[in-house]
Design a protein around this motif. Sequence first.
Motif, mmCIF file in Angstrom:
data_model
loop_
_atom_site.group_PDB
_atom_site.id
_atom_site.type_symbol
_atom_site.label_atom_id
_atom_site.label_comp_id
_atom_site.label_asym_id
_atom_site.label_seq_id
_atom_site.Cartn_x
_atom_site.Cartn_y
_atom_site.Cartn_z
ATOM 1 N N TRP A 163 8.519 -32.681 -11.987
ATOM 2 C CA TRP A 163 9.579 -32.035 -11.219
ATOM 3 C C TRP A 163 9.690 -32.637 -9.814
ATOM 4 O O TRP A 163 10.788 -32.889 -9.317
ATOM 5 N N ALA A 164 8.545 -32.894 -9.169
ATOM 6 C CA ALA A 164 8.571 -33.477 -7.823
ATOM 7 C C ALA A 164 9.193 -34.877 -7.855
ATOM 8 O O ALA A 164 9.947 -35.239 -6.945
ATOM 9 N N LEU A 165 8.890 -35.647 -8.884
ATOM 10 C CA LEU A 165 9.481 -36.983 -8.999
ATOM 11 C C LEU A 165 10.991 -36.895 -9.170
ATOM 12 O O LEU A 165 11.744 -37.657 -8.539
ATOM 13 N N LEU A 166 11.452 -35.988 -10.012
ATOM 14 C CA LEU A 166 12.895 -35.823 -10.216
ATOM 15 C C LEU A 166 13.575 -35.303 -8.955
ATOM 16 O O LEU A 166 14.651 -35.776 -8.574
ATOM 17 N N ARG A 167 12.944 -34.320 -8.299
ATOM 18 C CA ARG A 167 13.509 -33.714 -7.091
ATOM 19 C C ARG A 167 13.666 -34.734 -5.971
ATOM 20 O O ARG A 167 14.685 -34.769 -5.279
ATOM 21 N N ASP A 168 12.638 -35.595 -5.810
ATOM 22 C CA ASP A 168 12.638 -36.558 -4.712
ATOM 23 C C ASP A 168 13.253 -37.897 -5.085
ATOM 24 O O ASP A 168 13.380 -38.773 -4.230
#
Length: 65
Positions: free
Chosen positions: A46-51
């Motif tokens: 999720w953090a990779l997709l968000r950022d």
Amino acid sequence: MFYLSAQTSIIREGPNRDYYLKKRGEGCKHVQAVIALARRRVNVLWALLRDGRLFSAQPPLACPA
């Protein structure tokens, strides 16, 4: 899907297995430790997709405030 991914990732040495063994050392049963690892993998994804970043083994540098 994430549970199976986590369960497969603990077979080989690496950060996923280390996290699993840490959870086991904290007293979690096998299933609980695998679920915790699966949740951690979801959080990273999720953090990779968000950022909008690509995965790298090194954590990102903190932004100067």
